[in-house]
Design an enzyme around this catalytic site. Structure first.
Site, PDB file in Angstrom:
ATOM      1  N   SER A  41       0.815  -1.226   0.000  1.00 47.83           N
ATOM      2  CA  SER A  41       0.000   0.000   0.000  1.00 47.83           C
ATOM      3  C   SER A  41       0.850   1.277   0.000  1.00 47.83           C
ATOM      4  O   SER A  41       1.519   1.554  -0.970  1.00 47.83           O
ATOM      5  CB  SER A  41      -0.963  -0.022   1.183  1.00 47.83           C
ATOM      6  OG  SER A  41      -1.773   1.120   1.182  1.00 47.83           O
TER       7      SER A  41
ATOM      8  N   ASP B 242      -6.478   1.659  -3.249  1.00 47.23           N
ATOM      9  CA  ASP B 242      -7.765   1.358  -2.624  1.00 47.23           C
ATOM     10  C   ASP B 242      -8.345   2.623  -1.999  1.00 47.23           C
ATOM     11  O   ASP B 242      -9.497   2.657  -1.591  1.00 47.23           O
ATOM     12  CB  ASP B 242      -7.671   0.203  -1.610  1.00 47.23           C
ATOM     13  CG  ASP B 242      -6.599   0.407  -0.563  1.00 47.23           C
ATOM     14  OD1 ASP B 242      -5.813   1.367  -0.666  1.00 47.23           O
ATOM     15  OD2 ASP B 242      -6.542  -0.419   0.365  1.00 47.23           O
TER      16      ASP B 242
HETATM   17 MG    MG Z   1      -3.864   1.113   0.259  1.00 47.15          MG
END
Ligand code: MG
Length: 451
Positions: A95, A242
């Site tokens: 991430s 995301d």
């Molecule tokens: Mg992320």
């Protein structure tokens, strides 16, 4: 012993993440699944991506699992493809962590993040070393899949009023942080008729543009470019996309709970009511606008998978976190940066207002976030002492301790990843905020000292 942290398995390349370790992770996941299951696999743009992937894939194939590799893709695109085509999914991503890290994130067959109980089963296999090693004839098949990203983008576009968005002809500056969204969001915007100005949209695992956490201090270039170009808005993603964070046409960085509140309000209006799920750390602004629009808010512990599971349980219409992670149940039950972008454009197109106007309509609170050092071994004792000490107040103990009163609240919770306690506070008045933060920080520091 644990293998999975709060965000899957994370580690530094060459330190925790060695080929041996990763192949074992692949073997453990493969042994946990039924033979011949299909594992959908994708990754972000990290330099170590191919190394991590190859080792994990080797373990999976050796345990008789078939692997469908969709290449570089945002985590929500991997989740979406898993839901539609796979029995299980893996995202090779860390991430927003620095470039020397990588991670293995496990995705359940329905596209949601794997529940803790299932992670424990994989951990048990990993630590016991009881792997299923198949014979040469049963070794799994590795397949490269084309078109997964396009499928994801088409699915997003079909869930918004694309015609309306195209008619507005927005000018958008998009900052992909050199991450996975480089392959999706600029094309999504193009398909939605936007004039796209891209910034840090060439994939590069050294993250030359800025660290891949979409925080205000990392987005100076985006803010400047939005202002200079006269764009309608700016968009920033984290490394695996995301999450999505926005900048209005005046170049103001929009905090994640404002965009959360804005989308929540519009989704509740569209549905004429309904339940919105969000963690206890979210701004009261969300509850205020949701209630006014005729909906209700249900709070959970901090953590996107927890929010998503609660949404499934309650048949919620929307959910999300204050960090720009928004969950749209008609798409999938996980944070989805691409879907967040399309929905925001739809809201702008439908209301026919500028982004700054929409943001300024929202209730405003003063906020503070800070942390206090606390040794790992003291954390639990501190929490129980804190609960005892504050027991006379209006308290919510869903996650840490949250004290609420008229016009303010404060949340004190131990970090799941670092030796610190986090304090989140919010108030209508600036003075109250300062007063309460000082008061409760002192209480916390004293308890940590005594514990
Ligand atoms: Mg992320």
């Amino acid at each position: 012993m644990r293998l999975f942290g709060t965000n899957g398995i994370r580690g530094k390349i060459g330190r925790e993440f060695t080929p041996e370790f990763l192949a074992k992770v692949g073997l453990a996941i493969g042994s946990y699944l039924k033979k011949e299951s299909v594992v959908v696999l994708g990754m972000d743009t990290r330099i170590s991506g191919d190394m991590v992937k190859s080792a994990v894939v080797s373990g999976l194939l050796a345990s008789g699992i078939n692997v469908w590799d969709i290449g570089i893709a945002p985590t929500p695109a991997i989740q979406f493809y898993t839901k539609n085509h796979g029995d299980f999914g893996i995202a090779i991503t860390a991430s927003h962590n620095p470039p020397e890290f990588n991670g293995v994130k496990a995705i359940a067959g329905d596209g949601t993040e794997l529940p803790r109980e299932e992670e424990e089963k994989i951990e048990e296999i990993f630590f016991s070393g009881k792997f299923r090693i198949v014979t040469w004839k049963e070794v799994g098949e590795y397949r490269r899949i084309e078109g997964a990203r396009e499928e994801y983008l088409d699915a997003i576009i079909s869930r918004v009023d694309a015609e309306k968005i195209r008619k507005r002809g927005f000018t958008v500056v998009v900052d992909c942080a050199n991450g996975a969204a480089s392959f999706t969001t600029p094309y999504l915007l193009e398909k939605l008729g936007c004039r796209v100005i891209s910034l840090n949209c060439h994939p590069d695992g050294t993250f030359p543009g800025h660290p891949s956490e979409p925080k205000e201090e990392n987005l100076g270039d985006l803010v400047a470019l939005v202002k200079d170009s006269g764009a309608d808005l700016g968009i920033a993603h984290d490394g695996d996309a995301d999450r999505a964070i926005f900048v209005d046409e005046r170049g103001r960085f929009i905090h994640g709970d404002k965009s959360l509140a804005l989308v929540a309000r519009e989704v509740v209006k569209e549905h004429g009511g309904g339940t919105v799920v969000t963690p206890v750390s979210t701004s009261l602004a969300v509850e205020e606008v949701v209630k006014t629009a005729g909906g209700n808010v249900v709070y959970t512990k901090v953590g996107a998978p927890i929010v998503a599971r609660k949404m499934i349980e309650l048949d919620a219409i929307f959910g999300g976190e204050e960090n720009g992670g928004l969950i749209f149940p008609d798409m999938q039950f996980c944070r989805d940066g691409g879907m967040a972008v399309a929905k925001m454009l739809e809201i702008l197109a439908k209301t026919d207002k500028r982004m700054s106007e929409l943001i300024d309509e929202l209730p405003s609170y003063y906020q503070r976030k800070l942390s206090v050092k606390c040794p790992e071994e003291k954390k639990e004792r501190v929490l129980s002492l804190l609960k005892k000490k504050l027991s006379g107040e209006r308290m919510n103990t869903l996650d840490g301790v949250k004290i609420m009163d008229d016009g303010w609240w404060i949340l004190i919770r131990p970090s799941g990843t670092e030796p610190i306690y986090r304090i989140y506070a919010e108030a209508k008045e600036e003075e109250t905020l300062k007063e309460k933060v000082d008061e409760y920080r002192r209480i916390l520091e004293e308890i940590i000292k005594e514990a």
